[in-house]
Design an enzyme around this catalytic site. Structure first.
Site, PDB file in Angstrom:
ATOM      1  N   HIS A 112      -8.045  -2.679   1.823  1.00 51.15           N
ATOM      2  CA  HIS A 112      -7.319  -3.832   1.264  1.00 51.15           C
ATOM      3  C   HIS A 112      -6.341  -4.400   2.301  1.00 51.15           C
ATOM      4  O   HIS A 112      -6.040  -5.588   2.281  1.00 51.15           O
ATOM      5  CB  HIS A 112      -6.575  -3.420  -0.012  1.00 51.15           C
ATOM      6  N   GLU A 144     -15.830   4.572  -6.789  1.00 55.51           N
ATOM      7  CA  GLU A 144     -15.093   3.353  -7.150  1.00 55.51           C
ATOM      8  C   GLU A 144     -16.083   2.211  -7.249  1.00 55.51           C
ATOM      9  O   GLU A 144     -16.250   1.444  -6.305  1.00 55.51           O
ATOM     10  CB  GLU A 144     -14.029   3.029  -6.081  1.00 55.51           C
ATOM     11  N   ASP A 201     -11.122  -5.526  -5.407  1.00 56.62           N
ATOM     12  CA  ASP A 201     -11.478  -4.727  -6.577  1.00 56.62           C
ATOM     13  C   ASP A 201     -11.774  -5.693  -7.716  1.00 56.62           C
ATOM     14  O   ASP A 201     -11.005  -6.628  -7.953  1.00 56.62           O
ATOM     15  CB  ASP A 201     -10.313  -3.812  -6.976  1.00 56.62           C
ATOM     16  N   ALA A 221      -5.703   5.205  -0.853  1.00 56.36           N
ATOM     17  CA  ALA A 221      -5.635   5.374   0.602  1.00 56.36           C
ATOM     18  C   ALA A 221      -4.186   5.437   1.042  1.00 56.36           C
ATOM     19  O   ALA A 221      -3.318   4.778   0.467  1.00 56.36           O
ATOM     20  CB  ALA A 221      -6.329   4.220   1.296  1.00 56.36           C
ATOM     21  N   GLN A 234       0.846  -1.196   0.000  1.00 54.58           N
ATOM     22  CA  GLN A 234       0.000   0.000   0.000  1.00 54.58           C
ATOM     23  C   GLN A 234       0.886   1.253   0.000  1.00 54.58           C
ATOM     24  O   GLN A 234       0.581   2.237  -0.670  1.00 54.58           O
ATOM     25  CB  GLN A 234      -0.942  -0.005   1.211  1.00 54.58           C
ATOM     26  N   HIS A 283     -14.844  -1.367  -6.130  1.00 54.58           N
ATOM     27  CA  HIS A 283     -14.301  -1.729  -4.811  1.00 54.58           C
ATOM     28  C   HIS A 283     -15.404  -2.307  -3.911  1.00 54.58           C
ATOM     29  O   HIS A 283     -16.317  -1.613  -3.479  1.00 54.58           O
ATOM     30  CB  HIS A 283     -13.681  -0.477  -4.173  1.00 54.58           C
ATOM     31  N   SER A 290      -6.170   1.649   4.145  1.00 51.16           N
ATOM     32  CA  SER A 290      -6.856   0.979   3.038  1.00 51.16           C
ATOM     33  C   SER A 290      -7.583  -0.268   3.524  1.00 51.16           C
ATOM     34  O   SER A 290      -7.019  -1.077   4.274  1.00 51.16           O
ATOM     35  CB  SER A 290      -5.848   0.574   1.959  1.00 51.16           C
TER      36      SER A 290
HETATM   37 ZN   LIG Z   1     -10.110  -1.103  -3.829  1.00 52.31          ZN
END
Ligand SMILES: [Zn+2]
Length: 370
Positions: free
Chosen positions: A284, A335, A291, A277, A256, A338, A282
């Site tokens: 993630h 997004e 995603d 982010a 990240q 996401h 994030s």
């Molecule tokens: Zn994402």
């Protein structure tokens, strides 16, 4: 014969009169007795203290009050608050006696104190004890109220010309402050319903423990439950002819950092912050976000697939976290690709309420977790 009848009639009249008289006497006697019971309802212990403090007459001429009795018995009775105590409803709460004295000393009225106990949770009650008197009138019944933020709510409400409930939720999220200006470290990052955004970050060393590869491409991992839900989402979508592919799932803090740094170098910090982010912020990094794209070429979801996700993803525990129209709250551009895993129950509720997860968390989850 006539005379005898008359005599009987008079007897009957006198008889009825006597019965009524007796009735009145009985009723007044009952009333008289009840007044006495009211006076002596106080415990002997309370009465002894009243007499010691020379307030027996003053108290016993008023209606019996459990709060007054409790204050007397606990030794926390302050003579200057006799009137106030009698108007405060007794609560079965630890430190109740100290609490009401604290609030009375801060000039809260008995009515305000009753409201404080009825509507505010313990956290708010405790915060209030540390603060000067504030007027809670318009805020007291707001369920996600945080009493120490009332000044910020008021400023936000006036500045944005919005209502109190909206101001409370937005300020609680942090939206009256710059993104990333005040960051709270999440206490339980393992919760499936943890909120991560530009005001809330992960602890430095957090790494999820149950990362599981997705069957379609084992380079992509999610936490076990989220991975299982993803497989179900994928199968259900296929039945509707919606085929999609993951293009990013779990990310390490290092990855990240690498991504964010690259975007900042390319587009500058302000622009990068709108679509990427910062490290530890994030979803993630939670292993709970994936995603997806509609084909192998563009990192995007077609309008048709996006709509399918909006209408169906919640059934498998996912939400479209940064859906269209949410930018003012999330700080991220739309997004559609996401997805965030929350579990079926919460995802369904977020979907039904039609609000962002940031708002949902503040309104319905924050009091249960941190
Ligand atoms: Zn994402």
């Amino acid at each position: 014969m006539k005379k005898k009848k008359l005599k009987t009639k008079s007897f009957k009249l006198i008889g009825s009169f006597l019965v009524i008289l007796l009735g009145i006497m009985m009723i007044s006697r009952i009333k008289w007795t009840k007044e006495n019971i009211d006076r002596i309802e106080y415990s002997n212990e309370a009465i002894t203290i009243m007499k010691e403090k020379n307030i027996y007459d003053e108290i016993t001429k008023k209606e019996y009050s459990k709060t007054v009795e409790k204050m007397l018995e606990s030794g926390k009775f302050d003579s200057k608050y006799v009137d106030e105590y009698s108007k405060i409803n007794l609560q079965e709460k630890e430190n109740f006696e100290d609490s009401i004295n604290t609030f009375l000393n801060k000039n809260y009225t008995p009515e305000e104190i009753n409201n404080i106990f009825e509507y505010l949770n313990d956290t708010n009650q405790n915060k209030l004890k540390e603060m000067d008197h504030i007027d809670l009138k318009d805020y007291i019944k707001i369920s996600n109220l945080e009493v120490d933020k009332i000044e910020r709510y008021e400023n936000y409400r006036i500045e944005k010309n919005t209502n109190i409930q909206d101001a409370v939720t937005k300020v609680n999220i942090g939206l009256d402050l710059e993104f990333y200006s005040e960051i709270e470290t999440i206490k339980d990052p393992t919760s499936y319903t943890v909120l991560l955004n530009k005001y809330r970050g992960l602890p430095e060393n957090y790494v999820p423990e149950d990362l599981t590869p997705l069957s379609i491409n084992n380079n992509y991992k999610l936490r076990a439950k989220a991975a299982e839900a993803y497989e179900q989402l994928q199968s259900a979508a296929l039945l509707d002819n919606v085929k999609f592919f993951p293009f990013s799932a779990y990310r390490t803090k290092e990855y990240q950092t690498e991504l964010y740094t690259k975007y900042v170098a390319r587009d500058g910090k302000n622009a990068a912050d709108t679509y990427s982010a910062r490290p530890r912020h994030s979803e993630h990094e939670l292993g709970l976000a994936v995603d997806i794209r509609s084909d192998g070429l563009n990192d995007n979801l077609t309008e048709e697939h996006y709509k399918w996700m909006l209408n169906n993803a919640y059934k498998y525990g996912f939400i479209v976290r940064y859906a269209k129209g949410t930018t003012p709250i999330t700080g991220y551009i739309e997004e559609p690709w996401h997805l965030r895993y929350l579990g079926i129950e919460v995802a369904t509720d977020v979907h039904n309420k039609g609000i962002t997860f940031d708002e949902y968390y503040d309104l319905y989850l924050k009091n249960n977790e941190k």
